[in-house]
Design a protein around this motif. Structure first.
Motif, PDB file in Angstrom:
ATOM      1  N   GLY A   1       0.801  -1.220   0.000  1.00  0.00           N
ATOM      2  CA  GLY A   1       0.000   0.000   0.000  1.00  0.00           C
ATOM      3  C   GLY A   1       0.829   1.262   0.000  1.00  0.00           C
ATOM      4  N   GLY A   2       2.124   1.152  -0.205  1.00  0.00           N
ATOM      5  CA  GLY A   2       3.005   2.315  -0.118  1.00  0.00           C
ATOM      6  C   GLY A   2       2.891   3.295  -1.256  1.00  0.00           C
ATOM      7  N   MET A   3       2.269   2.889  -2.365  1.00  0.00           N
ATOM      8  CA  MET A   3       2.066   3.794  -3.499  1.00  0.00           C
ATOM      9  C   MET A   3       0.608   4.253  -3.596  1.00  0.00           C
ATOM     10  N   ALA A   4      -0.235   3.776  -2.694  1.00  0.00           N
ATOM     11  CA  ALA A   4      -1.637   4.194  -2.617  1.00  0.00           C
ATOM     12  C   ALA A   4      -1.789   5.208  -1.487  1.00  0.00           C
ATOM     13  N   PRO A   5      -2.913   5.922  -1.420  1.00  0.00           N
ATOM     14  CA  PRO A   5      -3.123   6.839  -0.286  1.00  0.00           C
ATOM     15  C   PRO A   5      -2.993   6.096   1.035  1.00  0.00           C
ATOM     16  N   LEU A   6      -2.173   6.604   1.918  1.00  0.00           N
ATOM     17  CA  LEU A   6      -1.920   5.902   3.174  1.00  0.00           C
ATOM     18  C   LEU A   6      -3.146   5.952   4.068  1.00  0.00           C
ATOM     19  N   PRO A   7      -3.496   4.828   4.688  1.00  0.00           N
ATOM     20  CA  PRO A   7      -4.704   4.760   5.514  1.00  0.00           C
ATOM     21  C   PRO A   7      -4.451   5.300   6.921  1.00  0.00           C
ATOM     22  N   THR A   8      -5.531   5.409   7.679  1.00  0.00           N
ATOM     23  CA  THR A   8      -5.444   5.827   9.079  1.00  0.00           C
ATOM     24  C   THR A   8      -5.102   4.654   9.986  1.00  0.00           C
ATOM     25  N   LYS A   9      -5.555   3.460   9.621  1.00  0.00           N
ATOM     26  CA  LYS A   9      -5.324   2.291  10.460  1.00  0.00           C
ATOM     27  C   LYS A   9      -5.042   1.077   9.593  1.00  0.00           C
ATOM     28  N   LEU A  10      -4.416   0.060  10.219  1.00  0.00           N
ATOM     29  CA  LEU A  10      -4.006  -1.157   9.525  1.00  0.00           C
ATOM     30  C   LEU A  10      -4.381  -2.381  10.344  1.00  0.00           C
ATOM     31  N   ARG A  11      -4.324  -3.545   9.694  1.00  0.00           N
ATOM     32  CA  ARG A  11      -4.448  -4.798  10.428  1.00  0.00           C
ATOM     33  C   ARG A  11      -3.186  -5.023  11.243  1.00  0.00           C
ATOM     34  N   SER A  12      -3.345  -5.482  12.467  1.00  0.00           N
ATOM     35  CA  SER A  12      -2.202  -5.702  13.358  1.00  0.00           C
ATOM     36  C   SER A  12      -1.360  -6.876  12.873  1.00  0.00           C
ATOM     37  N   PRO A  13      -0.054  -6.835  13.159  1.00  0.00           N
ATOM     38  CA  PRO A  13       0.783  -8.008  12.874  1.00  0.00           C
ATOM     39  C   PRO A  13       0.271  -9.230  13.626  1.00  0.00           C
ATOM     40  N   LYS A  14       0.625 -10.377  13.123  1.00  0.00           N
ATOM     41  CA  LYS A  14       0.173 -11.639  13.715  1.00  0.00           C
ATOM     42  C   LYS A  14       0.530 -11.708  15.198  1.00  0.00           C
ATOM     43  N   GLY A  15      -0.472 -11.963  16.032  1.00  0.00           N
ATOM     44  CA  GLY A  15      -0.248 -12.121  17.462  1.00  0.00           C
ATOM     45  C   GLY A  15      -0.203 -10.836  18.253  1.00  0.00           C
ATOM     46  N   ALA A  16      -0.342  -9.684  17.596  1.00  0.00           N
ATOM     47  CA  ALA A  16      -0.253  -8.392  18.289  1.00  0.00           C
ATOM     48  C   ALA A  16      -1.645  -7.883  18.633  1.00  0.00           C
ATOM     49  N   THR A  17      -1.782  -7.337  19.837  1.00  0.00           N
ATOM     50  CA  THR A  17      -3.039  -6.734  20.292  1.00  0.00           C
ATOM     51  C   THR A  17      -2.773  -5.299  20.701  1.00  0.00           C
ATOM     52  N   TYR A  18      -3.508  -4.384  20.119  1.00  0.00           N
ATOM     53  CA  TYR A  18      -3.331  -2.959  20.377  1.00  0.00           C
ATOM     54  C   TYR A  18      -3.741  -2.637  21.806  1.00  0.00           C
ATOM     55  N   GLN A  19      -2.855  -1.971  22.559  1.00  0.00           N
ATOM     56  CA  GLN A  19      -3.106  -1.629  23.953  1.00  0.00           C
ATOM     57  C   GLN A  19      -3.508  -0.161  24.080  1.00  0.00           C
ATOM     58  N   LEU A  20      -4.317   0.136  25.087  1.00  0.00           N
ATOM     59  CA  LEU A  20      -4.776   1.506  25.296  1.00  0.00           C
ATOM     60  C   LEU A  20      -4.490   1.967  26.725  1.00  0.00           C
ATOM     61  N   ASN A  21      -3.445   1.426  27.332  1.00  0.00           N
ATOM     62  CA  ASN A  21      -3.077   1.778  28.700  1.00  0.00           C
ATOM     63  C   ASN A  21      -2.115   2.962  28.668  1.00  0.00           C
ATOM     64  N   GLN A  22      -2.591   4.124  29.094  1.00  0.00           N
ATOM     65  CA  GLN A  22      -1.789   5.338  29.007  1.00  0.00           C
ATOM     66  C   GLN A  22      -0.486   5.229  29.785  1.00  0.00           C
ATOM     67  N   GLU A  23      -0.499   4.570  30.919  1.00  0.00           N
ATOM     68  CA  GLU A  23       0.697   4.502  31.747  1.00  0.00           C
ATOM     69  C   GLU A  23       1.788   3.650  31.100  1.00  0.00           C
ATOM     70  N   ALA A  24       1.388   2.638  30.361  1.00  0.00           N
ATOM     71  CA  ALA A  24       2.369   1.694  29.833  1.00  0.00           C
ATOM     72  C   ALA A  24       2.869   2.045  28.444  1.00  0.00           C
ATOM     73  N   TRP A  25       2.011   2.646  27.615  1.00  0.00           N
ATOM     74  CA  TRP A  25       2.340   2.761  26.205  1.00  0.00           C
ATOM     75  C   TRP A  25       2.387   4.214  25.752  1.00  0.00           C
ATOM     76  N   PHE A  26       3.147   4.420  24.692  1.00  0.00           N
ATOM     77  CA  PHE A  26       3.170   5.725  24.038  1.00  0.00           C
ATOM     78  C   PHE A  26       2.017   5.743  23.053  1.00  0.00           C
ATOM     79  N   LEU A  27       0.925   6.403  23.420  1.00  0.00           N
ATOM     80  CA  LEU A  27      -0.335   6.270  22.693  1.00  0.00           C
ATOM     81  C   LEU A  27      -0.312   7.024  21.371  1.00  0.00           C
ATOM     82  N   ASN A  28      -1.164   6.567  20.446  1.00  0.00           N
ATOM     83  CA  ASN A  28      -1.439   7.333  19.239  1.00  0.00           C
ATOM     84  C   ASN A  28      -2.938   7.331  19.002  1.00  0.00           C
ATOM     85  N   GLY A  29      -3.381   7.876  17.855  1.00  0.00           N
ATOM     86  CA  GLY A  29      -4.801   8.154  17.702  1.00  0.00           C
ATOM     87  C   GLY A  29      -5.168   9.370  18.539  1.00  0.00           C
TER      88      GLY A  29
END
Length: 581
Positions: A362-390
């Protein structure tokens, strides 16, 4: 890196940074009482970008960019199950932020590579000098991490530092004996090492403005130095010299199935940016470009596309333990007026390397806002632990004894003026102001959204018209807004000043009662910024009209950094209140 053919030599020779004596920067500590030293509490930064409201992440997805705000020129490496990522830091102090992840989508800040004055001498340089395009590599042959970069300050030029633990202390810099910029290390399977970098053509062989070359050197791992006489040019100009390609830079070497691959940025870091790939049978070439180049760019797409991401390039690849590939790169998210206030940010895409050459999915197409996570990865939303985005909210009461890594100084250490305490953050004022090309007593947080609110509660009584403290929105010394408290005669004032190209204008001022602390707030909706104040944070007053964020944009102020929001204090104030609102 960025269009430096005419200024590289000048910066290296002229900006030999010298230590700013603390006594010359500070105010006289005996001149006033505690009220005259501002206390900041309850800083709140809240991102409100509509693109994230329209595109919430669901299970199995994650947002790009992975690092929002001014985190450009990313480089990534892996040891075992851990990934490490660094970015450029220019005149920021500490320098070269470093992040760690075990799944590529949840990132923790683990500090800065350059956090000592012996490593970082950026005391009197422009904002866009200092640290350029760091490259991080893990060398399995000696179990060491290396960070190689160009420091346009302190007489360093190209330099390397090392660490056995990337979250620990890195060595003092080792100056490397070659010219040019954007160096990267490559450790081959047989233990041999090489440095690739951008350089100017030989004197007299320049063919056009922006003509650059990629060079390679043997690297002596034992002595941490390039081997003199081993250098040679492996790319001249770019993919096709007949088309006069410009700014071939940011090279990285990789090896796959016995072949060597050289990936570079081409086209400059603006709207013509791209990533290109070459292959060869030896680290020193000859290298031939892929038939399908570039492998990443947004330059050919419709200018009026929605939720636009632009300027994509300056990439680095990493292989997962499962044999998959991902690439990190810089890009920008311009606002509705094409301003680039959040600066160049770190994005990531999966890379398909099932064919001969890698290709960003997708590098030559308009870049999206979100993607499918890599295999085995779960997006975390813990402010204390992670450097958040979105869209997220970050809150700091400054009661920890150590400042959060997201806070930075400019040209000097944070610890010389910013003092966290059980009551909040004390900022001891320097006599310098943010107009000056010197360390200032300002603690900065990157602007990470086009739509945001940032506020703080300030406890402060300026002692004279030379005292001022408050919020700043800052691009560099000649482009910024100051929103702060000062004194004139017996009265206290809040003032709003705009500085563009070094010319300052007071836009508004108002008398205030400082018997109680005051909330200061800046709100931005794309290019529209407005400043508010008051004793009740639920009922704030606006100071002046809505103003343009144009002077906070990279394309207006020029240079390579994004906008910063600062908690500011000075005893050298020159802002005088105008007619009170």
């Amino acid at each position: 890196m960025k269009n430096l053919n005419a200024i590289t030599g000048f910066i290296l020779s002229f900006f030999l940074a010298t230590l700013c004596a603390t006594v010359s920067c500070r105010s006289n500590g005996s001149r006033g009482g505690a009220d005259r030293t501002p206390l900041f509490t309850n800083f709140i930064y809240e991102g409100q970008d509509p693109v994230y409201e329209k595109n919430p992440v669901t299970e199995g997805e994650f947002y790009i960019p992975i690092l929002q705000g001014c985190y450009p020129d990313p480089s990534i490496t892996r040891k075992g199950g851990n990934y490490y990522l660094v970015a450029s830091s220019f005149a920021f102090f500490p320098g070269v932020p470093i992040f760690q992840s075990n799944d590529l989508i949840n990132w923790k800040s683990i500090g800065h590579v350059l956090d000592r004055e012996s490593q970082l001498k950026v005391y009197d340089i422009p904002m866009s000098a200092g640290i350029y395009a760091p490259d991080i590599q893990y060398n399995p042959h000696n179990d060491m991490f290396y960070m190689i970069t160009t420091q346009f300050a302190g007489g360093f030029g190209n330099m390397v530092v090392k660490a056995s633990d990337p979250a620990g202390d890195w060595s003092d810099p080792i100056k490397l004996d070659f010219e040019g910029i954007d160096p990267a290390l490559f450790f081959d399977d047989d233990g041999k090492a090489y440095v690739v970098h951008n350089d100017a053509p030989e004197k007299g062989k320049e063919l056009y403005e922006g003509h650059r070359v990629i060079k390679i050197w043997d690297y002596d791992v034992e002595n941490d130095q390039v081997v003199q006489g081993s250098d040679q040019i492996i790319v001249d100009g770019g993919v096709d010299l007949s088309k006069k390609p410009i700014w071939i830079e940011a090279p990285h070497l990789y090896k796959k199935n016995g072949k060597y691959y050289l990936m570079c940025a081409e086209g400059g870091t603006g709207g013509n940016h791209s990533e290109v790939i070459f292959s060869g049978t030896h680290p020193k070439g000859p290298f031939k470009p892929a038939k399908k180049n570039p492998i990443l760019s947004q330059r050919h797409l419709a200018k009026d596309r929605s939720d636009k991401v632009d300027w994509a390039g300056h990439a680095d690849l990493v292989e997962t333990s499962d044999g998959e590939y991902y690439g990190v790169f810089l890009a920008v998210r311009p606002n509705e007026k094409e301003r680039v206030n959040t600066g160049r940010e770190t994005f990531m895409l999966p890379v398909d390397w099932t064919g001969e050459f890698p290709a960003f999915v997708g590098g030559m197409a308009p870049l999206p806002t979100k993607l499918r996570s890599p295999k085995g990865a779960t997006y975390q939303l813990n402010q204390e632990a992670w450097f958040l985005n979105g869209n997220f909210t970050y809150q700091d009461d400054f009661k920890d004894s150590v400042l959060n890594d997201r806070w930075i100084g400019v040209r000097g250490p944070r610890e010389t003026f910013a003092k966290p305490s059980p009551k909040g953050l004390v900022i001891e004022p320097f006599a310098t102001t943010i107009q000056e090309m010197k360390p200032t007593s300002t603690l900065f947080h990157r602007q990470q959204h086009n739509f945001f609110k940032a506020s703080t509660l300030i406890h402060y009584k300026p002692g004279s018209e030379k005292d001022l403290a408050g919020l700043v929105c800052y691009q560099r010394e000649g482009f910024h807004y100051v929103f702060g408290l000062t004194k004139q005669g017996k009265d206290y004032y809040i003032v709003l000043e705009r500085t563009a190209e070094g010319k300052a204008d007071v836009l508004a001022s108002a008398k205030v009662d400082l018997e109680q602390p005051i909330t200061l707030e800046v709100r931005a909706e794309g290019d529209a910024y407005q400043f508010h104040y008051g004793k009740d944070k639920e009922q704030l007053n606006s100071l002046g009209e809505v103003v343009s964020g144009d002077i906070l944009s990279t394309d207006v102020a020029k240079g390579f950094t994004g906008a910063l929001i600062g908690l500011y204090s000075t005893s050298g104030n020159e802002i005088l209140p105008g007619k009170a609102d």
